[in-house]
Write a protein that holds these residues in place. Structure first.
Motif, PDB file in Angstrom:
ATOM      1  N   TYR A 191       0.839  -1.202   0.000  1.00  0.00           N
ATOM      2  CA  TYR A 191       0.000   0.000   0.000  1.00  0.00           C
ATOM      3  C   TYR A 191       0.877   1.257   0.000  1.00  0.00           C
ATOM      4  CZ  TYR A 191      -2.315   4.011   1.872  1.00  0.00           C
ATOM      5  OH  TYR A 191      -2.721   5.312   2.065  1.00  0.00           O
ATOM      6  N   GLU A 249       0.918   4.054  -2.803  1.00  0.00           N
ATOM      7  CA  GLU A 249       0.528   5.407  -2.377  1.00  0.00           C
ATOM      8  C   GLU A 249       1.617   6.415  -2.732  1.00  0.00           C
ATOM      9  OE1 GLU A 249      -1.241   8.746  -0.860  1.00  0.00           O
ATOM     10  OE2 GLU A 249      -2.175   6.827  -1.318  1.00  0.00           O
ATOM     11  N   THR A 285      -8.799  -1.332   7.918  1.00  0.00           N
ATOM     12  CA  THR A 285      -7.879  -0.257   7.547  1.00  0.00           C
ATOM     13  C   THR A 285      -7.247  -0.525   6.189  1.00  0.00           C
ATOM     14  OG1 THR A 285      -7.378   0.237   9.858  1.00  0.00           O
ATOM     15  CG2 THR A 285      -5.755   0.952   8.220  1.00  0.00           C
ATOM     16  N   GLN A 333      -7.600   1.581   2.733  1.00  0.00           N
ATOM     17  CA  GLN A 333      -6.416   2.137   2.094  1.00  0.00           C
ATOM     18  C   GLN A 333      -6.285   1.668   0.642  1.00  0.00           C
ATOM     19  OE1 GLN A 333      -3.481   0.844   5.006  1.00  0.00           O
ATOM     20  NE2 GLN A 333      -3.314   2.930   5.811  1.00  0.00           N
ATOM     21  N   SER A 367      -8.743   3.334  -1.567  1.00  0.00           N
ATOM     22  CA  SER A 367      -8.325   4.713  -1.809  1.00  0.00           C
ATOM     23  C   SER A 367      -7.283   4.789  -2.929  1.00  0.00           C
ATOM     24  CB  SER A 367      -7.759   5.318  -0.518  1.00  0.00           C
ATOM     25  OG  SER A 367      -7.152   6.566  -0.764  1.00  0.00           O
TER      26      SER A 367
END
Length: 135
Positions: free
Chosen positions: A69, A73, A119, A123, A126
């Motif tokens: 992640y 990101e 969570t 994430q 997103s």
């Protein structure tokens, strides 16, 4: 056959778990040495899919997903600063979206009451949305 870089990544990630280090330090350090983001993404995806029991024994079963992640990101936050040439970004985005979909399927097959899974799911959804908006 495991590549040298993949071996180094796995070894450093194990140490990272043991020492409770930041999820980003291994891939950032390797990027600084010239390992491409695409190569790192491929290595981390293979490590995750290998389902090595070492992560369970260290009581960090989701460590690699947190790292993946963070890697994605960092790319979606500033794709032009990545070491991926503009002409390869579409392919990288598509490949990464496929991987993210797989991670979400894995996460959704687990306990939905686990806050860590909640969570990670949030994430990955997103970054999936960010990847879908990239040109």
């Amino acid at each position: 056959m495991v590549s040298t870089v993949a071996f180094i990544v796995k070894h450093l990630e194990k140490r990272s778990c043991e020492l409770n280090m930041d999820h980003r330090w291994v891939f950032r350090m390797l990027q600084e040495t010239g390992v491409t983001l695409a190569k790192l993404g491929e290595i981390y995806d293979r490590l995750y899919k290998a389902k090595d029991p070492c992560w369970q024994s260290m009581r960090k079963p989701y460590h690699l997903l947190f790292v993946i992640y963070s890697l994605i990101e960092s790319y979606t936050s500033n794709p032009t600063s990545s070491n991926i040439p503009a002409y390869d970004r579409h392919h990288f985005n598509t490949t990464t979206l496929d991987c993210v979909a797989g991670y979400l399927v894995d996460l959704q097959s687990k306990s939905s009451t686990d806050p860590t899974i909640q969570t990670l799911t949030m994430q990955f959804k997103s970054v999936q949305a960010k990847l879908e908006r990239l040109p």
